[in-house]
Design a protein around this motif. Structure first.
Motif, mmCIF file in Angstrom:
data_model
loop_
_atom_site.group_PDB
_atom_site.id
_atom_site.type_symbol
_atom_site.label_atom_id
_atom_site.label_comp_id
_atom_site.label_asym_id
_atom_site.label_seq_id
_atom_site.Cartn_x
_atom_site.Cartn_y
_atom_site.Cartn_z
ATOM 1 N N GLY A 798 -6.198 -11.932 6.319
ATOM 2 C CA GLY A 798 -5.543 -11.927 7.620
ATOM 3 C C GLY A 798 -4.072 -11.632 7.627
ATOM 4 O O GLY A 798 -3.560 -11.083 8.594
ATOM 5 N N GLY A 799 -3.347 -11.995 6.627
ATOM 6 C CA GLY A 799 -1.918 -11.742 6.629
ATOM 7 C C GLY A 799 -1.191 -12.529 5.557
ATOM 8 O O GLY A 799 -1.800 -13.279 4.782
ATOM 9 N N PRO A 800 0.127 -12.385 5.498
ATOM 10 C CA PRO A 800 0.921 -12.987 4.428
ATOM 11 C C PRO A 800 0.840 -14.510 4.359
ATOM 12 O O PRO A 800 1.156 -15.095 3.316
ATOM 13 N N GLU A 801 0.418 -15.168 5.464
ATOM 14 C CA GLU A 801 0.366 -16.634 5.441
ATOM 15 C C GLU A 801 -0.747 -17.142 4.528
ATOM 16 O O GLU A 801 -0.732 -18.316 4.136
ATOM 17 N N HIS A 802 -1.704 -16.293 4.197
ATOM 18 C CA HIS A 802 -2.806 -16.723 3.326
ATOM 19 C C HIS A 802 -2.353 -16.647 1.877
ATOM 20 O O HIS A 802 -1.694 -15.678 1.462
ATOM 21 N N ARG A 803 -2.729 -17.636 1.090
ATOM 22 C CA ARG A 803 -2.267 -17.709 -0.298
ATOM 23 C C ARG A 803 -2.797 -16.552 -1.154
ATOM 24 O O ARG A 803 -2.227 -16.241 -2.209
ATOM 25 N N LEU A 804 -3.889 -15.907 -0.726
ATOM 26 C CA LEU A 804 -4.475 -14.818 -1.513
ATOM 27 C C LEU A 804 -4.112 -13.439 -0.956
ATOM 28 O O LEU A 804 -4.670 -12.435 -1.402
ATOM 29 N N HIS A 805 -3.199 -13.415 -0.010
ATOM 30 C CA HIS A 805 -2.849 -12.139 0.602
ATOM 31 C C HIS A 805 -2.300 -11.162 -0.440
ATOM 32 O O HIS A 805 -2.720 -9.991 -0.505
ATOM 33 N N ALA A 806 -1.383 -11.607 -1.262
ATOM 34 C CA ALA A 806 -0.761 -10.730 -2.262
ATOM 35 C C ALA A 806 -1.804 -10.219 -3.241
ATOM 36 O O ALA A 806 -1.826 -9.029 -3.591
ATOM 37 N N SER A 807 -2.663 -11.091 -3.671
ATOM 38 C CA SER A 807 -3.692 -10.700 -4.630
ATOM 39 C C SER A 807 -4.616 -9.634 -4.052
ATOM 40 O O SER A 807 -4.935 -8.640 -4.711
ATOM 41 N N ALA A 808 -5.048 -9.835 -2.800
ATOM 42 C CA ALA A 808 -5.947 -8.865 -2.174
ATOM 43 C C ALA A 808 -5.238 -7.528 -1.966
ATOM 44 O O ALA A 808 -5.817 -6.453 -2.215
ATOM 45 N N LEU A 810 -2.566 -6.240 -3.590
ATOM 46 C CA LEU A 810 -2.279 -5.561 -4.857
ATOM 47 C C LEU A 810 -3.558 -5.046 -5.513
ATOM 48 O O LEU A 810 -3.563 -3.978 -6.131
ATOM 49 N N GLY A 811 -4.677 -5.786 -5.380
ATOM 50 C CA GLY A 811 -5.937 -5.295 -5.939
ATOM 51 C C GLY A 811 -6.393 -4.019 -5.260
ATOM 52 O O GLY A 811 -6.827 -3.062 -5.921
ATOM 53 N N LEU A 812 -6.300 -3.993 -3.935
ATOM 54 C CA LEU A 812 -6.699 -2.789 -3.205
ATOM 55 C C LEU A 812 -5.753 -1.639 -3.529
ATOM 56 O O LEU A 812 -6.199 -0.489 -3.691
ATOM 57 N N ALA A 813 -4.469 -1.911 -3.665
ATOM 58 C CA ALA A 813 -3.499 -0.867 -4.021
ATOM 59 C C ALA A 813 -3.833 -0.280 -5.389
ATOM 60 O O ALA A 813 -3.800 0.948 -5.578
ATOM 61 N N ARG A 814 -4.147 -1.133 -6.328
ATOM 62 C CA ARG A 814 -4.470 -0.673 -7.685
ATOM 63 C C ARG A 814 -5.707 0.230 -7.670
ATOM 64 O O ARG A 814 -5.743 1.282 -8.324
ATOM 65 N N ALA A 815 -6.727 -0.172 -6.915
ATOM 66 C CA ALA A 815 -7.963 0.616 -6.864
ATOM 67 C C ALA A 815 -7.723 1.955 -6.172
ATOM 68 O O ALA A 815 -8.278 2.990 -6.583
ATOM 69 N N CYS A 816 -6.921 1.966 -5.108
ATOM 70 C CA CYS A 816 -6.613 3.222 -4.432
ATOM 71 C C CYS A 816 -5.839 4.163 -5.355
ATOM 72 O O CYS A 816 -6.070 5.386 -5.357
ATOM 73 N N ARG A 817 -4.914 3.617 -6.124
ATOM 74 C CA ARG A 817 -4.146 4.440 -7.068
ATOM 75 C C ARG A 817 -5.065 5.050 -8.127
ATOM 76 O O ARG A 817 -4.912 6.209 -8.514
ATOM 77 N N ARG A 833 -1.411 5.069 0.714
ATOM 78 C CA ARG A 833 -2.001 3.753 1.035
ATOM 79 C C ARG A 833 -1.687 2.736 -0.059
ATOM 80 O O ARG A 833 -1.360 1.585 0.234
ATOM 81 N N ALA A 834 -1.748 3.167 -1.320
ATOM 82 C CA ALA A 834 -1.462 2.269 -2.439
ATOM 83 C C ALA A 834 -0.023 1.782 -2.379
ATOM 84 O O ALA A 834 0.276 0.600 -2.623
ATOM 85 N N LEU A 835 0.915 2.691 -2.021
ATOM 86 C CA LEU A 835 2.319 2.307 -1.927
ATOM 87 C C LEU A 835 2.519 1.267 -0.827
ATOM 88 O O LEU A 835 3.196 0.240 -1.032
ATOM 89 N N LEU A 839 3.718 -2.681 -1.450
ATOM 90 C CA LEU A 839 4.890 -3.278 -0.821
ATOM 91 C C LEU A 839 4.502 -4.488 0.016
ATOM 92 O O LEU A 839 5.211 -5.503 0.039
ATOM 93 N N ASP A 840 3.344 -4.379 0.706
ATOM 94 C CA ASP A 840 2.871 -5.501 1.519
ATOM 95 C C ASP A 840 2.582 -6.711 0.638
ATOM 96 O O ASP A 840 2.925 -7.854 0.974
ATOM 97 N N GLY A 841 1.965 -6.437 -0.489
ATOM 98 C CA GLY A 841 1.627 -7.541 -1.389
ATOM 99 C C GLY A 841 2.865 -8.194 -1.975
ATOM 100 O O GLY A 841 2.931 -9.428 -2.118
#
Length: 842
Positions: A798-808, A810-817, A833-835, A839-841
């Motif tokens: 849902g957004g940055p307030e969730h503790r797993l936001h960064a992990s999700a 960065l994982g999607l960014a890595r897979a897109c790259r 999209r990966a960039l 940055l969001d993560g």
């Protein structure tokens, strides 16, 4: 008539009798009969007259063959019996042996014919049968084989054994005497041991099959039933190979073959036999007039098989045909019959299941009435008696809540006595607390999904709650009784449906408001009201449909459970609730102090004397689970090993069918992973768990739990296997473990924390496989799957307030790259999209 005249007539009759045996001249038979009839106007009593009685009895048998009549049989039986009783003892020369042998063999046959043609019933019929069995037993020593006596005939002894087997099976049919069935098996084995002529072997095999079937069903002896199956199959094979007709016995063999498969499947849960039973019963019932020919035992078994098969095939018409078979069976079973209770329950159970398919109130009415009739009969066991009362209550409750209870129903489905109801609830509670009963919350049944399909799963929970909620809405508002019903409805529904799927958020809030806003000045009621509200909201939280843990805790604190929630005093139910609150908040919000507090409550709970025995294994496993985490943190391998061994011992001590065994395996899996990781760090040897359940065992063991708990069992077991398989570089185990996690992912509610966890695990594994597998097509497939899963996780947080936001992110960014590097056509879009995701993560 003088003695000399009578003797002369008898002597003349004997001469004609012997002449008939030599010439088969019918006139000699007529003359012998006439002379004996004259002689026996005033018969004598010496030894010669005993022989003449046997001869006259034999002549009556010849006459019966020509023109059967009960009078001839009765006269033959009296003559033969009296003659045998009066024969003098056999001398050294065996003078009377021939007469005695003929008399015994004839008397055995005559008494059998009298039984078969008597038309009697009850005790009179049984007396005739027992006499025939006794006479066959007495005749057996007088039947000789060619090895024993050159003049003996194989057919006589063979026929005697087969007839004795038949009569004993008749006794088993009339009285359910399994000893008679066992004796029948012995006689049919003896018949086959005589090496009968080839054309008689099929029917002899069939006779053995009949006897083994009767014995196997009477004693639940699987070996006997499967030997019966082989006997019938061999009989058909031999008949086909030798060209012998099977017409006289094929029907009996076919229905028993189907029944063997049915029994082995239903009693021992053998799926291969289940498949064979459904195929055989379907084939038999497709024939014209089959149902009308079936005896009650087979009607019962085949109705059950048909109902199961039709349920699996979503064939409502097939299930209704099975209902009709059960209805006929119940109607034709008189009151007082040992099987009447069971047959009424069959009908009631079928109709209850069908009700949840079409909501037809007539099904509830028939189920309730059949169950009420069953309560007046003797149940096979206490559980069957309890089931009858539950079905009676269910049928009446459905009709009451739908406003369809008629005056006739009031009489036919009376309410269960209040004292009896309280005693029943108390007994059920005691069984639950002692571990003698395990609540079944699964959506299906591992063995009989068609039979109970309507009774399990979300469909029934939705239907029952909707009916009861509508009924509750009609109650007068603001009353304590309405608030109490709301609390009971919320508690009962969420107990059987912990995933809260049957209740909408609006309905939940309406019920909670009615509970807590009633009698606000009554502290006792308010404590109860807020406890129910807090517990209900916790259920919605764990299902991913809550409003935050703060509201849960606020209600529980108003219920006086603040101490339990924060780790203070309280009884075992408070403590369990406190553990669940702290664990969920700790896992959802990543707060270590909550997890530590949960572990502390677990430790205190171990010494709580009020803790029911059935909860003790899970509480002990939970305590040891926390202890393993603490020991691993301080690198204490010895303590970890002791904890793992202790949980394994607790699990091993449970009954094989206790579902807690499956739950404890999940604890063991996770604890063992911690142990192996620590051992690797310390350079200690591995200690893999013994007796690892198969994937099928885990699936089957998880079926008795609700969806989210099934997801936990399968998901955590799969995650543990994945880790082991990855280290062992075992592709087959990786694929197997991946299936378990996939199933857990599908079972988890869309917004549940667990689904997010399994989404992350699956995404990581597919991402790794996309780099490791040799084939480019397989790598691309796994990469696409990983991206899809990472996208699901990213949307779920849902957004940055969730503790797993960064992990999700960065994982999607890595897979897109990664995909950008592999597919130039999509490279520009995926890099952008990966960039952005990276940055969001960050």
């Amino acid at each position: 008539m003088s003695e000399e005249t009578a003797t002369a007539h008898a002597t003349a009759a004997e001469a004609a009798y012997r002449a008939y045996h030599e010439t088969f001249d019918p006139e000699q038979l007529v003359r012998a009969a006439e002379e004996f009839e004259e002689a026996f106007e005033e018969p004598g009593t010496d030894g010669a007259w005993a022989v003449w009685r046997v001869m006259f009895g034999h002549l009556r048998c010849f006459q019966y063959d020509e023109a059967p009549s009960a009078a001839l049989l009765r006269h033959a039986r009296n003559l033969l019996g009296a003659g045998l009783d009066a024969l003098p003892d056999t001398g050294a020369d065996g003078e009377q042996d021939g007469t005695r042998a003929i008399g015994h063999l004839l008397l055995a046959n005559v008494t059998r014919l009298r039984y078969e043609g008597s038309g009697a019933s009850g005790e009179a019929l049984l007396a005739l049968l027992d006499e025939a069995i006794r006479r066959h037993t007495e005749a057996e020593p007088w039947a000789r084989t060619p090895d024993e006596d050159p003049s003996g005939e194989l057919g006589t002894l063979l026929a005697l054994h087969r007839a004795q087997g038949h009569l004993l099976l008749e006794r088993n049919r009339l009285t359910a005497d399994v000893r008679a069935a066992e004796r029948a098996v012995t006689h049919h084995r003896a018949a086959l041991a005589l090496s009968p002529p080839l054309e008689q072997v099929p029917v002899c095999r069939h006779g053995l099959g009949l006897a083994l079937f009767a014995y196997g069903t009477g004693t639940q002896d699987r070996a006997a039933l499967e030997e019966a199956q082989r006997a019938f199959e061999t009989a058909f094979t031999l008949a086909r190979d030798t060209g012998v007709t099977t017409e006289p016995w094929a029907w009996e063999a076919e229905i028993r073959l189907a029944a063997v498969h049915s029994c082995v499947w239903m009693i021992w849960k053998d799926r291969a036999h289940g498949d064979a039973a459904m195929a055989a019963v379907g084939r038999l019932l497709a024939g014209p007039g089959t149902e009308e020919r079936l005896e009650p035992f087979f009607l019962h078994a085949f109705a059950s098989v048909l109902f199961e098969k039709s349920g699996r095939d979503a064939d409502g018409a097939g299930q209704d045909r099975a209902v009709a078979m059960a209805r006929r069976l119940a109607a034709e079973t008189p009151s007082g019959h040992p099987a009447r209770h069971q047959r009424l329950l069959l009908l009631a159970g079928f109709q209850q299941t069908r009700y949840y398919h079409d909501q037809d109130p007539e099904r509830a009415r028939e189920a309730g009435r059949a169950a009420a009739l069953a309560t007046a009969e003797e149940p096979a066991d206490p559980d069957a008696g309890d089931l009858a009362e539950m079905l009676q209550v269910w049928g009446r409750t459905i009709l009451e809540h739908r406003g369809l209870l008629t005056p006739g129903d009031e009489t036919a489905i009376p309410p269960v006595d209040a004292d009896r109801a309280r005693a029943f609830v108390a007994a059920m509670s005691e069984k639950l607390e002692s571990g003698g009963l395990h609540p079944y919350r699964g959506d299906t049944h591992p063995d009989f999904p068609g039979l109970v399909g309507g009774l399990l799963g979300q469909g029934r929970r939705d239907s029952d709650f909707a009916l009861l909620y509508t009924s509750w809405c009609a109650m007068e508002t603001g009353t304590r009784s309405r608030a109490r019903v709301a609390a009971d409805l919320l508690t009962a529904t969420l107990t059987v449906d912990p995933d809260a799927a049957a209740i909408s958020e609006e309905q939940r809030d309406t019920l909670i408001e009615a509970i807590v806003e009633t009698d606000k000045d009554d502290p006792v009621w308010q404590r109860h009201a807020h406890r129910v509200a807090g517990w209900a909201l916790l259920r919605f939280e764990t299902a991913g449909r809550g409003r935050g843990m703060d509201e849960v805790v606020a209600h529980l604190e108003r219920a006086g459970l603040g101490g339990a929630v924060t780790g203070g005093a309280g009884d075992f139910t408070d403590a369990l609730l406190g553990i669940e609150v702290r664990l969920h908040r700790g896992q959802a919000e990543g707060t270590a102090d909550d997890l530590e507090a949960a572990g502390e409550i677990q430790r205190r709970l171990r010494d709580d004397r009020t803790l029911p025995p059935y909860l003790a294994p899970l509480v002990e496993a939970g305590r040891l689970y926390f202890q393993v985490g603490e020991a691993a943190a301080r690198a204490d391998l010895a303590t970890v090993d002791r904890c793992v061994a202790r949980v394994a011992a607790v699990r091993e001590a449970l009954a094989a069918d206790d579902p807690t065994r499956t739950e404890l395996w999940v604890y063991l899996t996770t604890m063992s992973l911690r142990r192996e990781g620590l051992a690797a760090q310390l350079g200690s040897p591995p200690a893999p768990l013994p007796d690892v359940p198969t994937v099928e065992d885990l699936r089957r063991g998880s079926l008795s739990f609700h969806r989210s708990h099934r997801a936990w069992i399968l998901g955590e077991s799969g995650a543990g296997r994945l880790a082991t398989a990855w280290l062992d570089e075992d592709p087959a185990m990786v694929a197997e473990a991946l299936e378990l996690v996939e199933e857990a992912h599908e079972l988890s509610a869309p917004d549940a924390e667990a689904r997010l966890r399994y989404t992350g695990i699956l995404a990581a594994v597919h991402e790794s496989l996309a780099r490791m597998l040799p084939g480019p097509a397989a790598r691309e497939e796994h990469l696409d799957r990983a991206i899809g899963l990472f996208e699901e996780a990213y949307e779920a947080v849902g957004g940055p307030e969730h503790r797993l936001h960064a992990s999700a992110a960065l994982g999607l960014a890595r897979a897109c790259r990664e995909r950008a590097a592999r597919r130039p056509r999509l490279a520009s879009r995926d890099r952008r999209r990966a960039l952005a995701l990276g940055l969001d993560g960050l």
